[in-house]
Write an enzyme that holds these catalytic residues in place. Structure first.
Site, short mmCIF file in Angstrom:
data_model
loop_
_atom_site.label_atom_id
_atom_site.label_comp_id
_atom_site.label_asym_id
_atom_site.label_seq_id
_atom_site.Cartn_x
_atom_site.Cartn_y
_atom_site.Cartn_z
NE ARG A 7 68.91 -54.46 -12.58
CZ ARG A 7 67.69 -54.21 -13.01
NH1 ARG A 7 67.50 -53.60 -14.16
NH2 ARG A 7 66.65 -54.59 -12.31
CD GLU A 39 71.19 -50.89 -28.95
OE1 GLU A 39 70.30 -51.14 -28.12
OE2 GLU A 39 70.97 -50.61 -30.15
CG ASP A 46 62.27 -59.82 -15.90
OD1 ASP A 46 61.21 -59.60 -15.31
OD2 ASP A 46 63.11 -58.95 -16.16
CG HIS A 66 69.09 -57.06 -18.25
ND1 HIS A 66 69.47 -55.84 -17.73
CD2 HIS A 66 67.76 -57.20 -17.95
CE1 HIS A 66 68.43 -55.27 -17.15
NE2 HIS A 66 67.39 -56.07 -17.26
CB SER A 96 66.87 -51.74 -17.89
OG SER A 96 65.47 -51.83 -17.97
NE ARG A 146 65.47 -57.35 -13.91
CZ ARG A 146 64.86 -57.65 -12.76
NH1 ARG A 146 65.58 -58.02 -11.71
NH2 ARG A 146 63.55 -57.59 -12.65
CG PHE A 196 70.47 -54.95 -27.31
CD1 PHE A 196 69.90 -55.95 -28.08
CD2 PHE A 196 69.67 -54.30 -26.38
CE1 PHE A 196 68.57 -56.30 -27.94
CE2 PHE A 196 68.34 -54.65 -26.23
CZ PHE A 196 67.78 -55.65 -27.00
#
Length: 267
Positions: free
Chosen positions: A18, A71, A129, A121, A45, A180, A97
């Site tokens: 990313r 989205e 995370d 992600h 993000s 991520r 998503f």
């Protein structure tokens, strides 16, 4: 494009894809005024903002849309922008998503519109995370949509190549599946890496008299390379950032990468 690739290969950074995507956008956004970006309330993000990004708002024009938590709305607006012409839309959200945007993704594929989806992600490996609700099946489900090119790069060089391929593709949309967590630089070690990557799948690491092939994409490529070193017999490692693009290659390339009769394991 050559300068972007040279920089990514020279730096050989261990970074999340990313972040590698954002580095590519830092070069692309100023060079291509027709790029109109955005994110579904996840710009910080998705790293879809570049220094040259300017928000579209009541005061006037810009090249970046803050879509909010929408989205499907984002992807539908991107379709409208692509159909209008003159601009190339890209928009970001988490890969999980993509379910919400799926109808609009399918419409872009059916209409053959150039839109670029930045899905970050992209796995349960989210660095500090830890494991979460993030995707397992989403990459496979997106690869099933006809005329949607799906790229899941393993490092900064592959990420840069996937961005170039997405922007040069005029006959349909592209999804970029990005990590991520930080990933080591591996593809830059091949001098001809960029051209090989553009074919969707290529031999990243080979061994004399290889008896099997390990195929991987994205964050699993480093695992495949490590596994090959642990095995007691010679193994070829194939990086497959885009199965959709690889499937369009001529038979000679596909068989050179994945020889007939050689056992294969996909990670």
């Amino acid at each position: 494009a050559r300068a972007m690739l040279a920089q990514a290969a020279t730096l050989a950074e261990t970074i999340a894809t990313r972040k590698a995507s954002q580095n590519a956008l830092e070069a692309l956004v100023p060079a291509l005024p027709e790029l109109v970006g955005g994110s579904a309330d996840l710009a910080g993000s998705n790293l879809t903002l570049a220094k040259a990004s300017k928000a579209v708002g009541p005061s006037g024009g810009g090249n970046y849309v803050f879509y909010g938590v929408r989205e499907f709305g984002m992807a539908a607006v991107m379709n409208g922008l692509a159909l209008h012409g003159g601009v190339i839309p890209y928009g970001g959200t988490f890969l999980v998503f993509s379910d919400y945007a799926r109808n609009a993704l399918r419409m872009a594929a059916l209409m053959g519109q150039r839109a670029v989806y930045v899905f970050t992600h992209d796995s349960i490996g989210l660095g500090e995370d830890g494991p979460t609700h993030q995707p397992v099946e989403h990459a496979a489900s997106l690869r099933l949509i006809p005329n949607l090119d799906v790229w899941r790069p393993c490092d900064a060089v592959e990420t840069t190549v996937s961005w170039i391929a997405a922007l040069e593709r005029r006959q349909g949309p592209t999804a970029l599946l990005l990590s991520r967590q930080n990933l080591p630089s591996v593809s830059h070690e091949k001098a001809e890496a960029a051209e090989a990557i553009r074919r969707g799948g290529y031999v990243l690491a080979d061994a004399p008299f290889a008896k099997a092939v390990i195929i991987a994409s994205g964050s699993e490529v480093q695992l495949a390379l490590a596994a090959a070193k642990l095995l007691e017999f010679p193994v070829r490692v194939v990086s497959m950032p885009s199965t959709t693009v690889f499937d369009r290659q001529d038979a000679a390339w596909r068989e050179a990468v994945l020889p007939r009769g050689m056992p294969r394991v996909a990670v």
